[in-house]
Design a protein around this motif. Sequence first.
Motif, PDB file in Angstrom:
ATOM      1  N   TRP A 149       0.842  -1.216   0.000  1.00 19.57           N
ATOM      2  CA  TRP A 149       0.000   0.000   0.000  1.00 19.57           C
ATOM      3  C   TRP A 149       0.873   1.261   0.000  1.00 19.57           C
ATOM      4  O   TRP A 149       0.684   2.158  -0.831  1.00 19.57           O
ATOM      5  CB  TRP A 149      -0.925  -0.051   1.217  1.00 19.57           C
ATOM      6  CG  TRP A 149      -1.675   1.216   1.491  1.00 19.57           C
ATOM      7  CD1 TRP A 149      -2.211   2.080   0.580  1.00 19.57           C
ATOM      8  CD2 TRP A 149      -1.952   1.768   2.780  1.00 19.57           C
ATOM      9  NE1 TRP A 149      -2.825   3.133   1.221  1.00 19.57           N
ATOM     10  CE2 TRP A 149      -2.685   2.969   2.570  1.00 19.57           C
ATOM     11  CE3 TRP A 149      -1.687   1.368   4.086  1.00 19.57           C
ATOM     12  CZ2 TRP A 149      -3.129   3.760   3.626  1.00 19.57           C
ATOM     13  CZ3 TRP A 149      -2.142   2.162   5.133  1.00 19.57           C
ATOM     14  CH2 TRP A 149      -2.852   3.334   4.900  1.00 19.57           C
ATOM     15  N   TYR A 182      -2.418  12.515   0.900  1.00 19.81           N
ATOM     16  CA  TYR A 182      -2.557  12.247   2.333  1.00 19.81           C
ATOM     17  C   TYR A 182      -1.538  12.986   3.192  1.00 19.81           C
ATOM     18  O   TYR A 182      -1.819  13.302   4.340  1.00 19.81           O
ATOM     19  CB  TYR A 182      -2.388  10.740   2.618  1.00 19.81           C
ATOM     20  CG  TYR A 182      -3.311   9.852   1.848  1.00 19.81           C
ATOM     21  CD1 TYR A 182      -4.652   9.752   2.201  1.00 19.81           C
ATOM     22  CD2 TYR A 182      -2.862   9.095   0.782  1.00 19.81           C
ATOM     23  CE1 TYR A 182      -5.511   8.936   1.503  1.00 19.81           C
ATOM     24  CE2 TYR A 182      -3.718   8.270   0.074  1.00 19.81           C
ATOM     25  CZ  TYR A 182      -5.033   8.192   0.437  1.00 19.81           C
ATOM     26  OH  TYR A 182      -5.887   7.385  -0.262  1.00 19.81           O
ATOM     27  N   ARG A 221      -8.367   9.786  -3.110  1.00 16.60           N
ATOM     28  CA  ARG A 221      -8.990  11.031  -3.591  1.00 16.60           C
ATOM     29  C   ARG A 221      -8.515  12.170  -2.707  1.00 16.60           C
ATOM     30  O   ARG A 221      -8.439  12.006  -1.485  1.00 16.60           O
ATOM     31  CB  ARG A 221     -10.516  10.930  -3.470  1.00 16.60           C
ATOM     32  CG  ARG A 221     -11.167  10.066  -4.521  1.00 16.60           C
ATOM     33  CD  ARG A 221     -12.656  10.374  -4.617  1.00 16.60           C
ATOM     34  NE  ARG A 221     -13.326   9.465  -5.526  1.00 16.60           N
ATOM     35  CZ  ARG A 221     -13.905   8.345  -5.141  1.00 16.60           C
ATOM     36  NH1 ARG A 221     -13.907   8.008  -3.870  1.00 16.60           N
ATOM     37  NH2 ARG A 221     -14.475   7.549  -6.005  1.00 16.60           N
ATOM     38  N   LEU A 258      -8.827  15.737  -0.661  1.00 14.45           N
ATOM     39  CA  LEU A 258      -9.919  16.294   0.132  1.00 14.45           C
ATOM     40  C   LEU A 258     -10.846  17.092  -0.761  1.00 14.45           C
ATOM     41  O   LEU A 258     -10.408  17.774  -1.678  1.00 14.45           O
ATOM     42  CB  LEU A 258      -9.362  17.214   1.222  1.00 14.45           C
ATOM     43  CG  LEU A 258      -8.718  16.560   2.435  1.00 14.45           C
ATOM     44  CD1 LEU A 258      -8.115  17.641   3.319  1.00 14.45           C
ATOM     45  CD2 LEU A 258      -9.711  15.739   3.229  1.00 14.45           C
ATOM     46  N   CYS A 298      -0.176  16.214   7.640  1.00 14.54           N
ATOM     47  CA  CYS A 298      -1.063  15.305   6.921  1.00 14.54           C
ATOM     48  C   CYS A 298      -2.438  15.977   6.816  1.00 14.54           C
ATOM     49  O   CYS A 298      -2.641  17.070   7.344  1.00 14.54           O
ATOM     50  CB  CYS A 298      -1.168  13.950   7.618  1.00 14.54           C
ATOM     51  SG  CYS A 298      -2.108  13.986   9.142  1.00 14.54           S
ATOM     52  N   THR A 299      -3.350  15.328   6.146  1.00 16.00           N
ATOM     53  CA  THR A 299      -4.631  15.983   5.864  1.00 16.00           C
ATOM     54  C   THR A 299      -5.443  16.251   7.127  1.00 16.00           C
ATOM     55  O   THR A 299      -6.411  17.002   7.085  1.00 16.00           O
ATOM     56  CB  THR A 299      -5.465  15.137   4.884  1.00 16.00           C
ATOM     57  OG1 THR A 299      -5.413  13.779   5.306  1.00 16.00           O
ATOM     58  CG2 THR A 299      -4.943  15.266   3.487  1.00 16.00           C
ATOM     59  N   ALA A 300      -5.042  15.662   8.244  1.00 15.76           N
ATOM     60  CA  ALA A 300      -5.746  15.937   9.499  1.00 15.76           C
ATOM     61  C   ALA A 300      -5.554  17.392   9.936  1.00 15.76           C
ATOM     62  O   ALA A 300      -6.366  17.913  10.682  1.00 15.76           O
ATOM     63  CB  ALA A 300      -5.254  14.998  10.597  1.00 15.76           C
ATOM     64  N   TRP A 343     -12.277   9.020   4.807  1.00 13.55           N
ATOM     65  CA  TRP A 343     -11.280   8.010   4.409  1.00 13.55           C
ATOM     66  C   TRP A 343      -9.928   8.657   4.145  1.00 13.55           C
ATOM     67  O   TRP A 343      -8.885   8.100   4.467  1.00 13.55           O
ATOM     68  CB  TRP A 343     -11.756   7.246   3.170  1.00 13.55           C
ATOM     69  CG  TRP A 343     -12.706   6.151   3.526  1.00 13.55           C
ATOM     70  CD1 TRP A 343     -14.033   6.108   3.239  1.00 13.55           C
ATOM     71  CD2 TRP A 343     -12.417   4.963   4.269  1.00 13.55           C
ATOM     72  NE1 TRP A 343     -14.596   4.964   3.760  1.00 13.55           N
ATOM     73  CE2 TRP A 343     -13.621   4.234   4.397  1.00 13.55           C
ATOM     74  CE3 TRP A 343     -11.275   4.428   4.844  1.00 13.55           C
ATOM     75  CZ2 TRP A 343     -13.710   3.021   5.060  1.00 13.55           C
ATOM     76  CZ3 TRP A 343     -11.349   3.218   5.516  1.00 13.55           C
ATOM     77  CH2 TRP A 343     -12.549   2.522   5.619  1.00 13.55           C
ATOM     78  N   ASN A 344      -9.967   9.844   3.548  1.00  8.42           N
ATOM     79  CA  ASN A 344      -8.714  10.531   3.261  1.00  8.42           C
ATOM     80  C   ASN A 344      -7.962  10.842   4.560  1.00  8.42           C
ATOM     81  O   ASN A 344      -6.770  10.551   4.695  1.00  8.42           O
ATOM     82  CB  ASN A 344      -9.006  11.822   2.489  1.00  8.42           C
ATOM     83  CG  ASN A 344      -7.744  12.549   2.094  1.00  8.42           C
ATOM     84  OD1 ASN A 344      -7.000  12.987   2.951  1.00  8.42           O
ATOM     85  ND2 ASN A 344      -7.492  12.657   0.801  1.00  8.42           N
ATOM     86  N   VAL A 345      -8.687  11.427   5.531  1.00  6.74           N
ATOM     87  CA  VAL A 345      -8.025  11.801   6.796  1.00  6.74           C
ATOM     88  C   VAL A 345      -7.600  10.542   7.557  1.00  6.74           C
ATOM     89  O   VAL A 345      -6.494  10.474   8.113  1.00  6.74           O
ATOM     90  CB  VAL A 345      -8.971  12.671   7.661  1.00  6.74           C
ATOM     91  CG1 VAL A 345      -8.343  12.950   9.016  1.00  6.74           C
ATOM     92  CG2 VAL A 345      -9.261  13.990   6.953  1.00  6.74           C
ATOM     93  N   LEU A 346      -8.464   9.533   7.565  1.00  5.79           N
ATOM     94  CA  LEU A 346      -8.151   8.283   8.275  1.00  5.79           C
ATOM     95  C   LEU A 346      -6.880   7.638   7.710  1.00  5.79           C
ATOM     96  O   LEU A 346      -5.946   7.321   8.463  1.00  5.79           O
ATOM     97  CB  LEU A 346      -9.342   7.324   8.167  1.00  5.79           C
ATOM     98  CG  LEU A 346      -9.124   5.900   8.660  1.00  5.79           C
ATOM     99  CD1 LEU A 346      -8.869   5.879  10.155  1.00  5.79           C
ATOM    100  CD2 LEU A 346     -10.321   5.008   8.350  1.00  5.79           C
ATOM    101  N   LEU A 347      -6.846   7.483   6.393  1.00  3.46           N
ATOM    102  CA  LEU A 347      -5.676   6.837   5.788  1.00  3.46           C
ATOM    103  C   LEU A 347      -4.436   7.732   5.907  1.00  3.46           C
ATOM    104  O   LEU A 347      -3.323   7.233   6.086  1.00  3.46           O
ATOM    105  CB  LEU A 347      -5.958   6.497   4.323  1.00  3.46           C
ATOM    106  CG  LEU A 347      -7.076   5.452   4.122  1.00  3.46           C
ATOM    107  CD1 LEU A 347      -7.349   5.217   2.640  1.00  3.46           C
ATOM    108  CD2 LEU A 347      -6.739   4.130   4.797  1.00  3.46           C
ATOM    109  N   GLY A 348      -4.646   9.050   5.854  1.00  6.95           N
ATOM    110  CA  GLY A 348      -3.523   9.971   6.038  1.00  6.95           C
ATOM    111  C   GLY A 348      -2.916   9.836   7.431  1.00  6.95           C
ATOM    112  O   GLY A 348      -1.692   9.790   7.587  1.00  6.95           O
ATOM    113  N   LEU A 349      -3.790   9.765   8.428  1.00  2.00           N
ATOM    114  CA  LEU A 349      -3.282   9.615   9.804  1.00  2.00           C
ATOM    115  C   LEU A 349      -2.577   8.279   9.985  1.00  2.00           C
ATOM    116  O   LEU A 349      -1.544   8.189  10.657  1.00  2.00           O
ATOM    117  CB  LEU A 349      -4.446   9.728  10.801  1.00  2.00           C
ATOM    118  CG  LEU A 349      -4.884  11.138  11.193  1.00  2.00           C
ATOM    119  CD1 LEU A 349      -6.172  11.097  11.994  1.00  2.00           C
ATOM    120  CD2 LEU A 349      -3.807  11.843  12.002  1.00  2.00           C
TER     121      LEU A 349
END
Lengths: 252, 417
Positions: free
Chosen positions: A29, A42, A101, A103, A193-195, B108-114
Amino acid sequence: MRHFWSGKQLQNRAGNLTVSLVLLALSAWLGWRLLDGTLSYYLHPRFNLLIALTGITLAFLGGWILQKQLLPGQPSGQVVNLKMLLPVCLIALAGLLVMPRPLSNVAGTAQEGTSGSNINRALTEAVQKQTWEDPATLETAKWNLLDWSAALNNAQRAEKLVGSPVDVTGFVILPANTTQRYFFLARYVVVCCTADSTTLRLPVVASKNIELEADQWVRVRGSVGRNSTGGIVFNATDLEITPPPAQPYIYP
Amino acid sequence: MTRKRNSAPLKKNKAAFTLNSGTGSLITNSPFEKTLNSAPFVKIQKTNVLAPITDLPLNSKVSLARRPVLQGLKVAGEWVRPLLPLAVIGLSVVMAWFAGPVAFSNFWNVLLGLVIEILPFLLLGALLATALASSKFSRLNIWRRAARNRAGAVLTGVGMGLALPVCECGTASIARRVNREGAPVALTLVFLLAAPVINPVTLLVTYLAFEGNWLIILGRAGLALVVALSIALLLSLYPQPDELFVSGRPAEDEPDVPHQHHNHAENETVSQPGERPDRSARVTGFNNFVTGTTGEFIEAVQIVLPGICLASLFQTAISSRIFLDLAQGPLLSALVFMLLAGLMSICSSADAFVALSFTSVSPTGSILAFLVFGPLVNLKTIFLYRLLLRWRTIAFIAVFCFSLILVLTLFLNLWVS
């Protein structure tokens, strides 16, 4: 010489085989996202080397355990309790199966930052190094939304920039009481990261009516101006609908 | 006496219980009972029906009718417990799905990013923890020697925190390992709570983000040390320190502890004719290292996933703008920033850049509240702490951290302004 495995050994080997496959799936992955460039959906690209090393290490761990299980006469003790493997297995599968994808902001779900609030030291310095005494020397046509946000955050600087050329790309946010000429141009800024993503958005007034959809990527060319209430806007003389860029976020 | 030493009598008593179960009474006079009762760490739990059956007092008269119920609950508990993380993960996914397709995609983006962001640090933590366990430190019992008193323990914990470049994602694995190696409570907790903030990577990032603002850099490190030392010293006075930690896991969940001296019959590699025995030992040692690292890594990942799911749900369902609008005044801003830090669950190696964006809207104390409370107590770490701490210990740490940081940063807000 043939080797016969007892039931317990067989169970352990099957469990360890699953562990190794999960590790290899995690590694695959990370490697896949790194190679196809979607890792930047991400994470900040400065982590690419760290992610590559992690993927290699996971592949090594998985490969080591795998070869130990497949070769006869090798240790067959249980590596991990299988009960705890299921969540990790699910996340590895999600990583491989969920299509990457960037954000999206159609529903306004992302955090909205005030203009210029989430800029890092380097860009702040870059903007501060500009010669504000003579705006004509500034290469504003090369600025992205983060540069613009940082520059327009200061009222004095904003005043000097009125009339400066603009050439920026971003996605469209349609305000609630929209006219066909007024919209927000936005980009996400991702520090880590995107968080921690923050949306930067600046108002655009098009010179003519245009059918735009929310989340659509556009390139805006024009100049900095003022709207009827005296606020800073981008007066767009040319609007071009473009495909999403390879790096959808701005990474300070 | 450590838990490891006592694990054998515990198992023996389990067997003793089974042997006597047919008599219709739990009263036993077996020699195992004496061993069990003499073991100081064994905790008698009368209220927790999900506790292992060996925790039942052997001299209590539990009726024959209740025993199958308890057995049934125990079995059910063993099945339900691993499913709880899955339930949290599933619930988060379902709630994100109900929030709409865009929110679901962003979730999903934030989850996989984290997850991608946390994997390197969890792996580093697992590698360091396993290396510590299989190194000379472990064989020389260095943790107990270096920490014969509380001052030594605290200094060792702080020194480890300053030296090891791991954020909060990796410290839990290392803290659990040193705890199992016999490190005292003060050392384990100081390292666990201080290292996420005082590690070199976090300090460097804070320095870069705040352009060498020493009030923020030293304030962050100092505040974290005060909180960590207070909790560690307070809990080290607890009369039964074993009750603070999760027990039973080393024997049950970690089949191949990667000690060089920990020989499993199945793991022993037989030397082939002509092969040097030292090479065989090295291969066995390396194999134990690999399996130990894998075990630590998998366990840390599975334990942190529910927290990551909740943090992702928060990120996509609620705008932090709501919190920032509420953050007015010295008290409310500190409160809101602590809450925000706990919910955002940003890694301590990156949160300084996020905190930087708040400097224009909040006082210094509130920024420090964000920078100190976040790494210590957030949705990720409270699950990670489960690697070694009981839920009630985690609850105590969370409440204590919240109270102390709030008081200190409120004082700073008033004093600095």
